[in-house]
Design an enzyme around this catalytic site. Structure first.
Site, PDB file in Angstrom:
ATOM      1  N   ASP A 219       0.856  -1.182   0.000  1.00 18.69           N
ATOM      2  CA  ASP A 219       0.000   0.000   0.000  1.00 18.69           C
ATOM      3  C   ASP A 219       0.895   1.237   0.000  1.00 18.69           C
ATOM      4  O   ASP A 219       1.814   1.326   0.818  1.00 18.69           O
ATOM      5  CB  ASP A 219      -0.830  -0.019   1.296  1.00 18.69           C
ATOM      6  CG  ASP A 219      -2.279   0.311   1.062  1.00 18.69           C
ATOM      7  OD1 ASP A 219      -2.542   1.381   0.487  1.00 18.69           O
ATOM      8  OD2 ASP A 219      -3.133  -0.491   1.467  1.00 18.69           O
TER       9      ASP A 219
ATOM     10  N   HIS B 206     -11.047  -3.646   3.397  1.00 23.44           N
ATOM     11  CA  HIS B 206     -10.993  -3.299   4.817  1.00 23.44           C
ATOM     12  C   HIS B 206     -11.817  -2.067   5.175  1.00 23.44           C
ATOM     13  O   HIS B 206     -11.843  -1.672   6.335  1.00 23.44           O
ATOM     14  CB  HIS B 206      -9.532  -3.066   5.203  1.00 23.44           C
ATOM     15  CG  HIS B 206      -8.933  -1.914   4.461  1.00 23.44           C
ATOM     16  ND1 HIS B 206      -8.720  -1.940   3.096  1.00 23.44           N
ATOM     17  CD2 HIS B 206      -8.562  -0.677   4.871  1.00 23.44           C
ATOM     18  CE1 HIS B 206      -8.235  -0.775   2.714  1.00 23.44           C
ATOM     19  NE2 HIS B 206      -8.119   0.009   3.766  1.00 23.44           N
ATOM     20  N   ASP B 207     -12.436  -1.440   4.187  1.00 15.97           N
ATOM     21  CA  ASP B 207     -13.246  -0.251   4.465  1.00 15.97           C
ATOM     22  C   ASP B 207     -14.744  -0.544   4.419  1.00 15.97           C
ATOM     23  O   ASP B 207     -15.552   0.333   4.720  1.00 15.97           O
ATOM     24  CB  ASP B 207     -12.948   0.856   3.434  1.00 15.97           C
ATOM     25  CG  ASP B 207     -11.535   1.386   3.559  1.00 15.97           C
ATOM     26  OD1 ASP B 207     -11.006   1.435   4.684  1.00 15.97           O
ATOM     27  OD2 ASP B 207     -10.943   1.751   2.520  1.00 15.97           O
TER      28      ASP B 207
ATOM     29  N   ASP C  44      -3.235   4.604  -2.431  1.00 14.78           N
ATOM     30  CA  ASP C  44      -4.338   4.977  -1.556  1.00 14.78           C
ATOM     31  C   ASP C  44      -4.901   6.365  -1.891  1.00 14.78           C
ATOM     32  O   ASP C  44      -4.135   7.296  -2.183  1.00 14.78           O
ATOM     33  CB  ASP C  44      -3.787   4.998  -0.121  1.00 14.78           C
ATOM     34  CG  ASP C  44      -4.844   5.299   0.926  1.00 14.78           C
ATOM     35  OD1 ASP C  44      -5.699   4.429   1.146  1.00 14.78           O
ATOM     36  OD2 ASP C  44      -4.808   6.396   1.518  1.00 14.78           O
TER      37      ASP C  44
ATOM     38  N   GLU D  37      -6.923   3.661  -5.935  1.00 14.68           N
ATOM     39  CA  GLU D  37      -8.152   3.654  -5.151  1.00 14.68           C
ATOM     40  C   GLU D  37      -8.833   5.009  -5.297  1.00 14.68           C
ATOM     41  O   GLU D  37      -8.350   6.013  -4.780  1.00 14.68           O
ATOM     42  CB  GLU D  37      -7.861   3.411  -3.662  1.00 14.68           C
ATOM     43  CG  GLU D  37      -9.144   3.242  -2.846  1.00 14.68           C
ATOM     44  CD  GLU D  37      -9.125   3.910  -1.468  1.00 14.68           C
ATOM     45  OE1 GLU D  37      -8.397   4.886  -1.253  1.00 14.68           O
ATOM     46  OE2 GLU D  37      -9.888   3.453  -0.616  1.00 14.68           O
TER      47      GLU D  37
HETATM   48  C1  GLC Z   1      -8.287   4.696   2.003  1.00 14.08           C
HETATM   49  C2  GLC Z   1      -8.068   3.494   2.884  1.00 14.08           C
HETATM   50  C3  GLC Z   1      -8.711   3.739   4.215  1.00 14.08           C
HETATM   51  C4  GLC Z   1      -8.079   4.948   4.849  1.00 14.08           C
HETATM   52  C5  GLC Z   1      -8.116   6.141   3.907  1.00 14.08           C
HETATM   53  C6  GLC Z   1      -7.174   7.204   4.346  1.00 14.08           C
HETATM   54  O1  GLC Z   1      -9.613   4.883   1.695  1.00 14.08           O
HETATM   55  O2  GLC Z   1      -8.540   2.345   2.246  1.00 14.08           O
HETATM   56  O3  GLC Z   1      -8.644   2.630   5.056  1.00 14.08           O
HETATM   57  O4  GLC Z   1      -8.722   5.268   6.043  1.00 14.08           O
HETATM   58  O5  GLC Z   1      -7.739   5.822   2.597  1.00 14.08           O
HETATM   59  O6  GLC Z   1      -5.857   6.830   4.089  1.00 14.08           O
END
Ligand code: GLC
Ligand code: MG
Length: 540
Positions: free
Chosen positions: A108, A339-340, A210, A274
């Site tokens: 990541d 994980h979100d 991310d 993402e």
């Molecule tokens: C992304 C991650 C998440 C995190 C956010 C801030 O959405 O998947 O878990 O809280 O970014 O980094």
């Protein structure tokens, strides 16, 4: 339409990726938190042995030094390993051991913000003249002292935090402990690209990037417009505004292309971005990432399937549209869990989660499996006094329920740790765990193994063309084929038996989500599916 979707020799072409949330995978040193050595210990479970799951790559969520305000997504040293997770020696061994088993490693990369404990931010705080001041986003208050504009934090409230000593606000799209880095600053960009090189040179095969949407902001810092479709008490408060100024700025693709150029300096490196669309279902959002970026190296996650109702027509229409819009050589990454978000088996129910597994592993593109989904893990109720996630939804739940420890066996702490885990275990772990799932025939785990093995030996499932079929309201069916091979996938989205008559259904069922179909079952335009059943049909 019948052009093959790809057909190069890139390792990620049709590969099956497994996401590991390192805090919750396996705890090797009895502190209640999963760690890198824990991942190494469980690599055989993932690949390399006949009984392994059989995945091709792992994506590991952050393990960098971090005050853990957002569980690692607040990085305080981009070149290190948090002692909680182990050491750099452990990381190097993890990459080596993974590669020995043919498993690629994706890490990541969190470029949008650092931790407020990063030395860069501390320097930046030291005053307006600090050389690191512009590595973050600082602005003067409005004349009345209020924040520079109406931008909101994804985690609620204003995205601006006032800092007394310099009398300016800094921007944080997430927690105030996660100040946004300023990608418009060339020195910052240069350093972030050096960090990418650091990891790529360690042998990392790919980067999941991310929260890319916010890398570029409106250059004039104008207010975000109000979202006319916002539903009070239903939608997350962040969606009160449309984020046309605070995110997706005009430089976004330039910055991402700079990252891609770093990857292009090496062989076989891959990037996944993402970025959730501001408005659900907006295909054009995803297409921009294909059109503006080098899709041979960088592919966006497609998150629509995470929020769809479990309805055959909805899935069919969306995937049809999306596949139609993609050009040959542009693979999709349909994400169904991470994980979100709430877990697959909780969102859809355990029966439909099996049908969804078959869908995920037979659609074109690159399937990502979230750890634990392969044993049917469900969201775990977390009492308020045990909650860890700083982000809570309007219903008062955070993301903890889908981040609980992996359930390895029926013994103490589900075999995850010898001490109390950082988050409570599911109460069902005695029935739902890797060992018990390996023992009974119709289990989730055996189905996932079958599906992954099938995909591995089937070029058409990995890179064949996609064409959907019209088979009735509750059925989603499609053909994956190339010039020499063909697999027909038929999925019953309902909880009733469905009888389907269609000339398209010829051949033999080679795999069922029920795992009990003999290989010589002959179809002649007629198929009976049990509730939630999904099947693969091969020509006889
Ligand atoms: C992304 C991650 C998440 C995190 C956010 C801030 O959405 O998947 O878990 O809280 O970014 O980094
Ligand atoms: Mg540990």
């Amino acid at each position: 339409m019948f052009l093959e979707t790809k057909g190069t020799s890139d390792w990620w072409d049709g590969a099956c990726v497994y996401q590991i949330y390192p805090r919750s995978f396996y705890d090797s040193d009895s502190d209640g938190v999963g760690d890198l050595r824990g991942i190494i210990k469980k690599l055989d479970y993932l690949a390399g042995k006949p009984e392994s799951l059989g995945i091709n790559a792992i994506w590991i969520s952050p393990f960098y030094p971090s005050p853990l305000a957002d569980f690692g997504y607040d990085v305080s040293d981009y070149r290190g390993i948090d002692p909680l997770f182990g050491s750099m020696v452990d990381f190097d061994r993890l990459v080596q051991e993974a590669h020995l088993r043919g498993v690629r490693v994706i890490i990541d990369f969190v470029p949008n913000h650092s931790s407020n404990q990063h030395t860069w931010f501390k320097e930046s705080l030291s005053g307006r003249e600090s050389p690191k001041r512009n590595w973050y986003v600082w602005k003067d208050p409005k004349p009345d002292g209020s924040p520079p504009n109406n931008w909101m934090s994804v985690f609620g409230g204003s995205a601006w935090e006032f800092e007394e000593s310099s009398q300016q606000y800094y921007l944080h799209t997430f927690l105030k402990q996660q100040p946004d880095l300023n990608w418009d600053n060339q020195d910052l960009r240069k350093e972030m690209k050096e960090i990418m090189k650091f990891w790529l040179e360690k042998g990392v095969d790919g980067l999941r990037i991310d929260a890319v949407s916010w890398l570029s902001k409106d250059l004039q810092f104008r207010d975000d417009p109000v979202n006319p479709r916002y539903r009070e008490n239903i939608d997350d408060s962040y969606h009160k505004l449309l984020h046309t100024c605070s995110s997706q700025g005009s430089k976004l693709f330039d910055y991402l292309n700079e990252m891609i150029d770093v990857c292009r300096g090496y062989e076989n490196k891959f990037m996944i971005t993402e970025a959730y669309p501001d408005v659900q279902g907006e295909i054009s959002h995803y297409l921009k990432y294909y059109q503006r970026l080098n899709h041979n190296i960088c592919i966006p996650f497609n998150f629509e399937c995470i929020s769809f109702p479990w309805d055959a027509g909805t899935y069919k229409n969306f995937v049809d549209l999306f596949q139609e819009a993609l050009l040959p050589g542009q693979p999709a990454i349909y994400n169904m869990g991470n994980h979100d978000k709430s877990r697959l088996a909780s969102r859809l129910g355990r029966d439909s989660a099996k049908t969804a597994a078959m869908l995920l592993l037979s659609l074109p593109g690159i399937p990502f499996i979230y750890y634990g989904d392969e044993i049917g893990m469900q969201d775990v109720y977390i009492p308020k006094n045990k909650a860890k996630d700083p982000f809570t939804t309007p219903e008062g739940v955070g993301r903890d329920p889908s981040r609980t420890p992996m359930q390895w066996n029926e013994y103490m702490n589900a075999g995850f740790s010898t001490t109390e885990p950082w988050l409570p275990l599911s109460t069902d772990y005695k029935q739902c765990n890797v060992e018990s799932e390996s023992r009974y025939n119709e289990s989730f785990l055996n189905l996932y193994k079958d599906l992954i093995a099938f995909r591995k030996q089937s070029t058409v499932l990995r890179v064949g063309a996609y064409q959907s079929l019209e088979l009735g309201k509750n059925i989603y069916g499609f053909v994956r084929e190339n010039l020499t091979d063909k697999v027909t996938v038929v999925l019953n989205f309902s909880n009733e038996t469905e009888i389907i008559d269609s000339k398209a259904l010829k051949g033999r069922v080679v795999l069922s989500t029920y795992r009990d179909i003999g290989s010589n079952f002959n179809l002649n335009g007629h198929l009976k599916l049990r509730p939630h059943e999904g099947v693969f049909i091969a020509p006889s």
